[in-house]
Design an enzyme around this catalytic site. Structure first.
Site, PDB file in Angstrom:
ATOM      1  CG  HIS A  50      -1.864   1.160   1.697  1.00  0.00           C
ATOM      2  ND1 HIS A  50      -1.893   2.102   1.986  1.00  0.00           N
ATOM      3  CD2 HIS A  50      -3.247   0.611   1.336  1.00  0.00           C
ATOM      4  CE1 HIS A  50      -2.780   3.152   1.378  1.00  0.00           C
ATOM      5  NE2 HIS A  50      -3.589   2.270   1.177  1.00  0.00           N
ATOM      6  CG  ASP A  94       0.148  -3.133   5.630  1.00  0.00           C
ATOM      7  OD1 ASP A  94      -1.111  -2.758   6.893  1.00  0.00           O
ATOM      8  OD2 ASP A  94       0.060  -1.564   4.581  1.00  0.00           O
ATOM      9  CD  GLN A 138      -7.222  -4.648   3.430  1.00  0.00           C
ATOM     10  OE1 GLN A 138      -8.366  -5.691   3.572  1.00  0.00           O
ATOM     11  NE2 GLN A 138      -7.541  -3.262   3.012  1.00  0.00           N
ATOM     12  CE  LYS A 188      -7.489  -0.555   5.397  1.00  0.00           C
ATOM     13  NZ  LYS A 188      -8.244   0.180   5.092  1.00  0.00           N
ATOM     14  CB  CYS A 242      -3.616   3.171  -1.573  1.00  0.00           C
ATOM     15  SG  CYS A 242      -5.069   5.296  -1.791  1.00  0.00           S
TER      16      CYS A 242
HETATM   17  C1  LIG Z   1      -2.591  -3.181   3.113  1.00  0.00           C
HETATM   18  C2  LIG Z   1      -2.907  -1.800   3.384  1.00  0.00           C
HETATM   19  N1  LIG Z   1      -2.179  -1.172   4.363  1.00  0.00           N
HETATM   20  C3  LIG Z   1      -2.119   0.350   4.514  1.00  0.00           C
HETATM   21  C4  LIG Z   1      -3.593   0.970   4.360  1.00  0.00           C
HETATM   22  C5  LIG Z   1      -3.739   2.332   5.221  1.00  0.00           C
HETATM   23  O1  LIG Z   1      -4.972   1.979   5.736  1.00  0.00           O
HETATM   24  P1  LIG Z   1      -6.069   3.377   6.024  1.00  0.00           P
HETATM   25  O2  LIG Z   1      -6.234   4.348   5.605  1.00  0.00           O
HETATM   26  O3  LIG Z   1      -6.606   2.930   7.672  1.00  0.00           O
HETATM   27  O4  LIG Z   1      -4.018   4.404   7.311  1.00  0.00           O
HETATM   28  C6  LIG Z   1      -4.721   0.274   4.329  1.00  0.00           C
HETATM   29  C7  LIG Z   1      -6.120   0.632   3.694  1.00  0.00           C
HETATM   30  O5  LIG Z   1      -6.750   0.212   2.730  1.00  0.00           O
HETATM   31  C8  LIG Z   1      -4.324  -1.019   3.416  1.00  0.00           C
HETATM   32  O6  LIG Z   1      -5.307  -2.076   2.927  1.00  0.00           O
END
Ligand SMILES: Cc1ncc(COP(=O)(O)O)c(C=O)c1O
Length: 429
Positions: A120, A200, A203, A226, A386
């Site tokens: 991401h 991270d 998900q 999430k 993203c």
């Molecule tokens: C794999 C991953 N990392 C980071 C993020 C960022 O999450 P947030 O927008 O809640 O900061 C997301 C959001 O979709 C994501 O799917």
């Protein structure tokens, strides 16, 4: 049992904008169960006060609940103590916190941070910003043809660069491809090399078991929103021995135990990393949301059944397109490798944000398809989600994404598949 859980989500039970909502955007944020919504209301009706400061009952009670929520997160991911849990607004803030604390401490010129090609943006751009101050390198573990990470490539990089590789920071489950990476194996290799390992878990947190000890990570972050909790909530886990040594990235109230005109002393962990008044209600309800999810998980038979359920739903969705050439899954077609996110392309169409560098100028604009799905009440995503470098690497333009949660059912997916077929067959644009 899954249908009983689905009934707990008011927004899914009801209708909005004069149509029934078919919510397939849970990878962006999950809907919230009644229990969580009510608990937040209860907080503001009966518990609201600033924590850690007031000598009065309301503040003392809030402080206890705030600490309890940290304990709840710690036990959910099998951390040793609440001292290893820092509340943040989301995964992005969590990653930026780690980049600006761990990154700043460990990295000097020519050191290496290893990420992967399926990250991401928050696990790429936050490093790139630090790179403007400290000239370290970022290396990307390549994605193999079958959408797994190339561990042999990583081993070779370790052989070549050794302890120059200071940090390995990886996504657990891709929010686009839906695959779960073998982070256990990669982190094992990284730890033998004395690299700092971070995950991270945005998900994965509600799509598979996340146990920091089994995974072997030094740090992890996820978004509460999430995971059925309110927006503005999330957490960072980091091993205590590192947190004790690290310099916080924000200073102010809460994170100090005393201040003079010349100097200051840090507060205890984890408050040292929680400067200022946090989202108290949100954070407390994150604890309750986890409690709700643990009960829901138990009622459906645990992780294995939840994973099977979501993979069966994914298979059901794919089957709707058997024999249809224009439907191109992005990521593996094998549903047993998918964890919640189903991205795909529609041959002959491009979607918002397309850079027209992939020899697809002849494609038609897909905005008519997106508008049609929206008109039919379907909540979904189009674009790069993203993860633009991932799309570039695999030479595909923006994709569409349907994503699942514990409340998604076959009816949602059948309806979405039918509407998609209708839109494409009508050649809308
Ligand atoms: C794999 C991953 N990392 C980071 C993020 C960022 O999450 P947030 O927008 O809640 O900061 C997301 C959001 O979709 C994501 O799917």
């Amino acid at each position: 049992m899954f249908e009983e859980i689905r009934k707990e989500f008011p927004i899914i039970r009801g209708s909005r904008f004069g149509k029934k909502l078919v919510y397939l955007d849970s990878a962006a944020t999950t809907q919230k169960p009644e229990f969580v919504i009510d608990r937040l209301k209860k907080y503001y009706e009966t518990e609201n006060a600033n924590i850690h400061r007031g000598p009065y009952d309301l503040s003392l009670e809030g402080t206890k609940l705030w600490e309890w929520a940290h304990e709840k997160v710690a036990s959910f991911i099998n951390a040793d103590s609440y001292k290893e849990i820092i509340f943040v607004r989301n995964t992005t803030e969590g990653l930026n916190l780690l980049v600006n604390t761990v990154g700043r401490k460990l990295l000097t010129k020519d050191d290496i941070v290893v990420v992967s090609e399926m990250e991401h943006h928050s696990n790429i751009v936050s490093w790139m910003i630090l790179q403007k101050e400290i000239p370290f390198k970022i290396e990307y573990i390549p994605i193999k043809e079958e959408y797994s990470l190339d561990i042999d490539w990583f081993k070779k990089l370790i052989e070549k660069e050794g302890e120059n590789i200071k940090i390995v920071s990886l996504v657990h489950i891709s929010n686009v491809l839906g695959v779960k990476n073998d982070v256990e194996e990669i982190f094992k290799i990284a730890k033998k090399n004395n690299s700092f390992t971070m995950l991270d878990a945005a998900q994965s947190i509600v799509h598979c078991k996340v146990d920091v000890k089994e995974i072997g990570c030094d740090a992890l972050t996820f978004s509460g929103h999430k995971a059925y909790a309110p927006t503005g909530t999330g957490a960072v886990y980091c091993k205590q021995k590192y947190l004790e040594e690290l310099t916080p990235w924000m200073g102010g109230g809460e994170m100090i135990s005393s201040v003079s005109f010349k100097d200051f002393e840090y507060n205890e962990l984890p408050w040292k990393f929680e400067a200022g008044t946090p989202d108290i209600g949100g954070g407390i309800v994150l604890g309750y949301a986890i409690e709700w999810f643990e009960k829901a998980l138990e009622s459906v038979g645990g992780w294995e059944s939840l994973i099977k359920h979501e993979q069966d739903l994914t298979e059901f969705f794919f089957k709707q397109f058997d024999g249809i050439g224009w439907f191109k899954p992005f990521g593996p077609r094998d549903s047993s490798r998918k964890y919640g996110a189903i991205a795909f392309h529609i041959e002959g169409f491009t979607f918002r944000g397309c850079k027209n560098i992939f020899n697809i100028e002849t494609n038609r604009d897909g905005s008519g398809i997106s508008n049609f799905l929206n008109e039919k009440g379907i909540a979904f995503r189009e674009g790069y989600h993203c993860a633009e470098p991932l799309h570039d690497k695999l030479c595909v333009g923006p994709s569409l994404r349907f994503s699942l949660a514990i409340y998604t059912n076959e009816e949602d997916l059948k309806y979405a598949a039918n509407m998609l077929k209708q839109a494409v067959l009508q050649g809308l644009n």
